[in-house]
Design an enzyme around this catalytic site. Structure first.
Site, short mmCIF file in Angstrom:
data_model
loop_
_atom_site.label_atom_id
_atom_site.label_comp_id
_atom_site.label_asym_id
_atom_site.label_seq_id
_atom_site.Cartn_x
_atom_site.Cartn_y
_atom_site.Cartn_z
N HIS A 231 0.85 -1.20 0.00
CA HIS A 231 0.00 0.00 0.00
C HIS A 231 0.88 1.25 0.00
CE1 HIS A 231 -2.92 3.00 1.35
NE2 HIS A 231 -3.86 2.16 0.97
N GLU B 181 -4.27 2.16 -7.10
CA GLU B 181 -4.59 3.26 -6.19
C GLU B 181 -3.74 4.48 -6.53
OE1 GLU B 181 -6.32 1.97 -2.06
OE2 GLU B 181 -4.17 1.66 -2.10
N GLY C 246 -11.18 2.62 1.52
CA GLY C 246 -10.61 3.07 2.78
C GLY C 246 -11.66 3.62 3.72
#
Length: 241
Positions: A96, A165, A225
């Site tokens: 991430h 992302e 999220g």
């Protein structure tokens, strides 16, 4: 055949009590969720065992947010594959942008973590994406292709989820235009040996934009999220139209 996967990434949110309270709201709202959608909660380590026990027999799977490449050792603060398996998780987020930005994660360590997850029969969710500066410099493809090339060395693409992302859209309220997300995800797919890999979009996915995002032909799901923290809101995302 590509599978649909909607994953909530709670990040550093929720105690055990708060996690179980979330389930009381969330689970009843999944009664009409189509069976072809995998639903995943990627939660803090301290909540994983409690979530797994309370979700046993449900359609919701549990995921972790990190994994070390060694099974044991002097790695203070890390967690290993055998430890995760003991909690009942089936998925783990790897690479991430917050791990890359704040904790020194590199493409090389991402690769090691991906292989560790697969060695323990966990499905990794590999996150890739570009910063605002990189996008403004027209480096989106270069950055993402490098992340894929270095990150996927020796990785089994039959047991893998990828999440695109764009860093500039994470937690900012700015969402990448759905058509642009679709274009980039198509480019990601073109670099894979297995074109059936599930590829999610992540970055300010919310109840009011998920329908448009999921209507795009290349997008197979979402890594969510902030909008995954409320049971009713995340259920709306899972139950996109």
């Amino acid at each position: 055949m590509r599978k649909i996967a909607i994953a909530g990434n709670w990040k550093m949110h929720k105690t055990q009590a708060e996690a179980l309270e979330f389930l009381q709201t969330f689970l009843p709202l999944l009664q009409d969720t189509p069976e072809d959608r995998d639903v995943i909660l990627c939660a803090p380590f301290t909540t994983l065992t409690a979530l797994s026990k309370n979700l046993h027999g449900s359609r919701v799977q549990v995921g972790a947010q990190n994994i070390h490449w060694e099974d044991t050792g002097a790695f203070t603060g890390e967690i290993s594959g055998p430890m995760l398996l003991e909690t009942g998780v089936r998925y783990v987020v790897v690479g991430h942008s917050e791990r890359r930005q704040f904790f020194g994660e590199t493409d090389a360590t991402v690769n090691q973590r991906l292989k560790a997850a697969q060695n323990h029969r966990l499905t990794p969710i590999l996150c890739v994406g570009e910063s605002k500066a990189q996008r403004d410099a027209n480096e989106t493809e270069t950055v993402i292709f490098e992340q894929l090339e270095k990150g996927l060395v020796g990785v089994d693409q039959k047991n893998l989820i990828i999440a695109y992302e764009p860093i500039w859209a994470i937690g900012t309220g700015d969402t990448c235009a759905s058509s642009e997300a679709n274009r980039v995800i198509g480019l990601i797919r073109s670099r894979l040996t297995n074109h059936d890999v599930t590829i999610q979009y992540g970055g300010s996915v919310k109840p009011d934009n998920v329908d448009e995002i999921m209507a795009q032909p290349e997008i197979d799901g979402a890594l969510v999220g902030g909008a995954s923290l409320a049971g009713d809101g995340f259920a709306r995302v899972v139950n996109y139209q």
